[in-house]
Scaffold this active site. Structure first.
Site, mmCIF file in Angstrom:
data_model
loop_
_atom_site.group_PDB
_atom_site.id
_atom_site.type_symbol
_atom_site.label_atom_id
_atom_site.label_comp_id
_atom_site.label_asym_id
_atom_site.label_seq_id
_atom_site.Cartn_x
_atom_site.Cartn_y
_atom_site.Cartn_z
ATOM 1 N N ARG A 50 0.840 -1.196 0.000
ATOM 2 C CA ARG A 50 0.000 0.000 0.000
ATOM 3 C C ARG A 50 0.872 1.241 0.000
ATOM 4 O O ARG A 50 1.558 1.538 0.985
ATOM 5 C CB ARG A 50 -0.925 0.005 1.221
ATOM 6 C CG ARG A 50 -1.986 -1.095 1.192
ATOM 7 C CD ARG A 50 -2.874 -1.023 2.416
ATOM 8 N NE ARG A 50 -2.109 -1.279 3.633
ATOM 9 C CZ ARG A 50 -2.627 -1.178 4.865
ATOM 10 N NH1 ARG A 50 -3.880 -0.800 5.028
ATOM 11 N NH2 ARG A 50 -1.877 -1.455 5.917
ATOM 12 N N ASP A 52 1.773 5.298 -0.070
ATOM 13 C CA ASP A 52 1.242 6.506 0.561
ATOM 14 C C ASP A 52 0.825 7.535 -0.479
ATOM 15 O O ASP A 52 1.145 7.414 -1.670
ATOM 16 C CB ASP A 52 2.298 7.127 1.481
ATOM 17 C CG ASP A 52 2.570 6.288 2.724
ATOM 18 O OD1 ASP A 52 1.678 5.527 3.128
ATOM 19 O OD2 ASP A 52 3.679 6.418 3.279
ATOM 20 N N TYR A 125 12.143 -0.352 -4.347
ATOM 21 C CA TYR A 125 11.771 1.047 -4.557
ATOM 22 C C TYR A 125 12.972 1.814 -5.094
ATOM 23 O O TYR A 125 14.128 1.421 -4.895
ATOM 24 C CB TYR A 125 11.348 1.711 -3.242
ATOM 25 C CG TYR A 125 9.991 1.321 -2.716
ATOM 26 C CD1 TYR A 125 8.872 2.111 -2.958
ATOM 27 C CD2 TYR A 125 9.823 0.166 -1.948
ATOM 28 C CE1 TYR A 125 7.627 1.773 -2.456
ATOM 29 C CE2 TYR A 125 8.580 -0.189 -1.444
ATOM 30 C CZ TYR A 125 7.485 0.620 -1.699
ATOM 31 O OH TYR A 125 6.254 0.275 -1.208
ATOM 32 N N ARG A 213 11.355 6.394 2.922
ATOM 33 C CA ARG A 213 11.614 7.832 2.871
ATOM 34 C C ARG A 213 12.429 8.317 4.068
ATOM 35 O O ARG A 213 13.165 9.296 3.960
ATOM 36 C CB ARG A 213 10.304 8.597 2.752
ATOM 37 C CG ARG A 213 9.659 8.406 1.379
ATOM 38 C CD ARG A 213 8.535 9.388 1.139
ATOM 39 N NE ARG A 213 7.332 9.016 1.844
ATOM 40 C CZ ARG A 213 6.442 9.871 2.332
ATOM 41 N NH1 ARG A 213 6.654 11.177 2.227
ATOM 42 N NH2 ARG A 213 5.354 9.435 2.927
#
Length: 284
Positions: A50, A52, A125, A213
């Site tokens: 999921r 953001d 990522y 992040r």
């Protein structure tokens, strides 16, 4: 019920993340609404990860289950396979609904023990970041945050190499109640591309909330000279020892982050991987 795997991507700029939220534009709501229109029934999606609000996905993975009646409505009078009909009609309904920022790459029928979330071995990522050395491509400004000044990418790469492996990433996570922050970080690489844009590539079995992040934020502190090269590894060592480092997280802007790929085992290993993932969750 027949299970299907959907491979898709999206530009997250105008979405409030993957998960459905009342009154907000989300990827899950767009996909499930489209599926209901073409099958005549509500269809629940299960997603690999999921994302953001504002985060993009190049290759996200979803699974759905459809009954015979839904498949019949999907195919209609055509002689197409269920996979081909689902791919074509879902693409069409998303375009008609002006969801041009979602792309359905592929659809495949899969065994019933395939689970987009629990069968996954890893997620990868990439984070893009421009600084004063970078060529700024105007076509990529929405997906490339800018840092004032110049970053030391070599120092960032050295710091990144010291935090890979199985660790407690509590200093770089927003922990959820009852959930572990222990993860296996298989890869964390920092480099500059042909335009001198800094790219940070990460791959792990799973990521806890804000982990990607926040790790990028820690590396930026190293690259800007605010942290020593050893600081990220020191914080993780403290967490591994059971301590709670009192250091605020620096979470970088969402627009630079892309889910690039999700890895799965061979089909015959789906059930074993599901059991392994569920056992780990039960221990949390």
């Amino acid at each position: 019920m027949t299970r299907f795997r959907l491979d898709l991507g999206y530009r997250g700029t105008d979405f409030h993340g993957w998960a459905k939220q009342p009154g907000l534009r989300t990827v899950q709501a767009a996909i499930e609404s489209g599926l209901e229109r073409i099958t005549g029934t509500e269809v629940a999606t299960v997603v690999a990860g999921r994302t953001d609000s504002g985060v993009h996905a190049r290759r996200q993975v979803v699974h759905i289950d459809l009954g015979d009646e839904a498949i019949g409505k999907l195919i209609g009078q055509s002689n197409r396979s269920a996979e081909a009909a689902l791919l074509s009609r879902l693409r069409g309904v998303l375009i008609a609904g002006e969801f041009h920022d979602i792309v359905v790459h592929a659809v495949a029928e899969v065994p019933e023990d395939f689970d987009a979330r629990f069968s996954a071995l890893w997620r990868s990522y990439q984070y893009r970041l421009a600084d004063h050395r970078s060529f700024i491509d105007p076509l990529l400004t929405q997906v490339t945050p800018r840092h004032k000044g110049e970053l030391d990418a070599e120092a960032m790469a050295e710091a990144a190499s010291e935090v890979q492996g199985l660790h407690d990433f509590l200093p770089f996570c927003k922990p959820r109640e009852g959930a572990t922050t222990i993860r296996t970080l298989h890869e964390l690489r920092v480099s500059r591309d042909q335009d001198a844009v800094i790219t940070i590539d990460l791959r792990a079995d799973a990521f806890c909330h804000h982990m990607v992040r926040a790790l990028v934020g820690g590396l930026i502190k190293v690259g800007s000279g605010n942290w020593a090269v050893t600081r990220p590894a020191e914080l993780i060592a403290e967490a591994d020892a059971g301590l709670t480092p009192d250091v605020p997280m620096f979470v970088t802007p969402a627009e630079g982050l892309v889910l690039t790929e999700v890895g799965y085992p061979a089909p015959e290993d789906y059930a074993a991987r599901n059991a392994q993932t569920m056992a780990r969750r039960d221990q949390e």
